[in-house]
Design a protein around this motif. Structure first.
Motif, PDB file in Angstrom:
ATOM      1  N   PHE A  27       0.815  -1.206   0.000  1.00  0.00           N
ATOM      2  CA  PHE A  27       0.000   0.000   0.000  1.00  0.00           C
ATOM      3  C   PHE A  27       0.854   1.263   0.000  1.00  0.00           C
ATOM      4  CE2 PHE A  27      -3.388  -2.924   1.194  1.00  0.00           C
ATOM      5  CZ  PHE A  27      -4.357  -2.508   0.297  1.00  0.00           C
ATOM      6  N   TYR A  28       2.022   1.216   0.613  1.00  0.00           N
ATOM      7  CA  TYR A  28       2.927   2.360   0.552  1.00  0.00           C
ATOM      8  C   TYR A  28       3.315   2.632  -0.903  1.00  0.00           C
ATOM      9  CZ  TYR A  28       6.869   5.439   1.339  1.00  0.00           C
ATOM     10  OH  TYR A  28       7.712   6.505   1.308  1.00  0.00           O
ATOM     11  N   LEU A  29       3.667   1.575  -1.631  1.00  0.00           N
ATOM     12  CA  LEU A  29       4.039   1.736  -3.041  1.00  0.00           C
ATOM     13  C   LEU A  29       2.837   2.138  -3.888  1.00  0.00           C
ATOM     14  CD1 LEU A  29       6.461  -1.285  -3.525  1.00  0.00           C
ATOM     15  CD2 LEU A  29       7.056   1.138  -3.360  1.00  0.00           C
ATOM     16  N   LEU A  30       1.672   1.583  -3.602  1.00  0.00           N
ATOM     17  CA  LEU A  30       0.470   1.895  -4.364  1.00  0.00           C
ATOM     18  C   LEU A  30       0.071   3.355  -4.212  1.00  0.00           C
ATOM     19  CD1 LEU A  30      -1.762   0.529  -6.089  1.00  0.00           C
ATOM     20  CD2 LEU A  30      -3.048   0.263  -3.962  1.00  0.00           C
ATOM     21  N   PHE A  31       0.216   3.918  -3.016  1.00  0.00           N
ATOM     22  CA  PHE A  31      -0.201   5.294  -2.751  1.00  0.00           C
ATOM     23  C   PHE A  31       0.922   6.314  -2.917  1.00  0.00           C
ATOM     24  CE2 PHE A  31      -3.541   3.358   0.225  1.00  0.00           C
ATOM     25  CZ  PHE A  31      -4.458   3.269  -0.800  1.00  0.00           C
ATOM     26  N   SER A  32       2.072   5.901  -3.364  1.00  0.00           N
ATOM     27  CA  SER A  32       3.186   6.822  -3.559  1.00  0.00           C
ATOM     28  C   SER A  32       3.202   7.350  -4.998  1.00  0.00           C
ATOM     29  CB  SER A  32       4.511   6.116  -3.271  1.00  0.00           C
ATOM     30  OG  SER A  32       5.593   6.956  -3.612  1.00  0.00           O
ATOM     31  N   PRO A  33       3.176   8.668  -5.183  1.00  0.00           N
ATOM     32  CA  PRO A  33       3.259   9.210  -6.542  1.00  0.00           C
ATOM     33  C   PRO A  33       4.572   8.852  -7.238  1.00  0.00           C
ATOM     34  CG  PRO A  33       2.623  10.926  -4.993  1.00  0.00           C
ATOM     35  CD  PRO A  33       2.969   9.721  -4.189  1.00  0.00           C
ATOM     36  N   GLU A  34       5.626   8.656  -6.470  1.00  0.00           N
ATOM     37  CA  GLU A  34       6.924   8.323  -7.070  1.00  0.00           C
ATOM     38  C   GLU A  34       6.888   6.972  -7.778  1.00  0.00           C
ATOM     39  OE1 GLU A  34       9.339  10.599  -7.238  1.00  0.00           O
ATOM     40  OE2 GLU A  34       7.899  11.864  -6.185  1.00  0.00           O
ATOM     41  N   THR A  35       6.134   6.036  -7.243  1.00  0.00           N
ATOM     42  CA  THR A  35       5.988   4.735  -7.899  1.00  0.00           C
ATOM     43  C   THR A  35       5.353   4.908  -9.268  1.00  0.00           C
ATOM     44  OG1 THR A  35       5.730   3.652  -5.760  1.00  0.00           O
ATOM     45  CG2 THR A  35       4.958   2.442  -7.693  1.00  0.00           C
ATOM     46  N   TRP A  36       4.305   5.702  -9.328  1.00  0.00           N
ATOM     47  CA  TRP A  36       3.595   5.906 -10.593  1.00  0.00           C
ATOM     48  C   TRP A  36       4.442   6.699 -11.574  1.00  0.00           C
ATOM     49  CZ3 TRP A  36      -0.071   2.717 -11.460  1.00  0.00           C
ATOM     50  CH2 TRP A  36      -0.757   2.152 -10.386  1.00  0.00           C
ATOM     51  N   ARG A  37       5.216   7.672 -11.066  1.00  0.00           N
ATOM     52  CA  ARG A  37       6.104   8.428 -11.953  1.00  0.00           C
ATOM     53  C   ARG A  37       7.146   7.517 -12.586  1.00  0.00           C
ATOM     54  NH1 ARG A  37       8.111  13.954  -9.384  1.00  0.00           N
ATOM     55  NH2 ARG A  37       8.682  14.257 -11.553  1.00  0.00           N
ATOM     56  N   ALA A  38       7.741   6.630 -11.776  1.00  0.00           N
ATOM     57  CA  ALA A  38       8.742   5.698 -12.310  1.00  0.00           C
ATOM     58  C   ALA A  38       8.108   4.749 -13.322  1.00  0.00           C
ATOM     59  CB  ALA A  38       9.386   4.921 -11.167  1.00  0.00           C
ATOM     60  N   LEU A  39       6.921   4.248 -13.016  1.00  0.00           N
ATOM     61  CA  LEU A  39       6.242   3.331 -13.925  1.00  0.00           C
ATOM     62  C   LEU A  39       5.890   4.021 -15.244  1.00  0.00           C
ATOM     63  CD1 LEU A  39       5.115   0.474 -14.222  1.00  0.00           C
ATOM     64  CD2 LEU A  39       2.969   1.326 -13.267  1.00  0.00           C
ATOM     65  N   ILE A  40       5.399   5.240 -15.183  1.00  0.00           N
ATOM     66  CA  ILE A  40       5.080   5.994 -16.399  1.00  0.00           C
ATOM     67  C   ILE A  40       6.344   6.249 -17.214  1.00  0.00           C
ATOM     68  CG2 ILE A  40       4.265   8.223 -17.268  1.00  0.00           C
ATOM     69  CD1 ILE A  40       2.236   8.187 -14.901  1.00  0.00           C
ATOM     70  N   GLY A  41       7.446   6.608 -16.540  1.00  0.00           N
ATOM     71  CA  GLY A  41       8.712   6.818 -17.235  1.00  0.00           C
ATOM     72  C   GLY A  41       9.200   5.575 -17.949  1.00  0.00           C
ATOM     73  N   LEU A  42       9.081   4.428 -17.296  1.00  0.00           N
ATOM     74  CA  LEU A  42       9.501   3.176 -17.922  1.00  0.00           C
ATOM     75  C   LEU A  42       8.609   2.810 -19.110  1.00  0.00           C
ATOM     76  CD1 LEU A  42      10.347   1.042 -14.763  1.00  0.00           C
ATOM     77  CD2 LEU A  42      11.941   1.981 -16.442  1.00  0.00           C
ATOM     78  N   ILE A  43       7.317   3.038 -18.988  1.00  0.00           N
ATOM     79  CA  ILE A  43       6.388   2.735 -20.087  1.00  0.00           C
ATOM     80  C   ILE A  43       6.662   3.644 -21.282  1.00  0.00           C
ATOM     81  CG2 ILE A  43       3.963   2.850 -20.786  1.00  0.00           C
ATOM     82  CD1 ILE A  43       3.283   1.867 -17.921  1.00  0.00           C
TER      83      ILE A  43
END
Length: 86
Positions: free
Chosen positions: A13-29
């Motif tokens: 849940f920490y990773l799910l609710f962290s904007p940094e996780t989504w930023r990294a995932l979007i960057g990789l995609i």
């Protein structure tokens, strides 16, 4: 702040609710789909790797607003009115 025990659910849940996780995932995609379109045919493997990293970094830097929006929507959907800051 209380020390919490690190459980798999807490980390998830920490990773799910962290904007940094989504930023990294979007960057990789973005890097995965955009870089092959930009690669010149004569570039070496080191150049390809550098271009993938550069595009991923640009995708990370440009995805601040979408990542915060995704995180906010997930918090509202999963936590409802219990989310902090309300």
């Amino acid at each position: 702040m209380n020390n919490r025990q690190l459980t798999p659910a807490y980390i998830f849940f920490y990773l799910l609710f962290s904007p940094e996780t989504w930023r990294a995932l979007i960057g990789l995609i973005v890097s995965y789909f955009l870089t092959p379109q930009l690669l010149p045919p004569q570039i070496a493997a080191a150049g390809k790797a550098m271009l993938y990293v550069m595009i991923a970094t640009i995708g990370y830097a440009g995805s601040g607003l979408p990542a915060r929006w995704i995180t906010g929507m997930l918090k509202r959907f999963i936590m409802g009115d219990q989310s902090p800051g309300k």
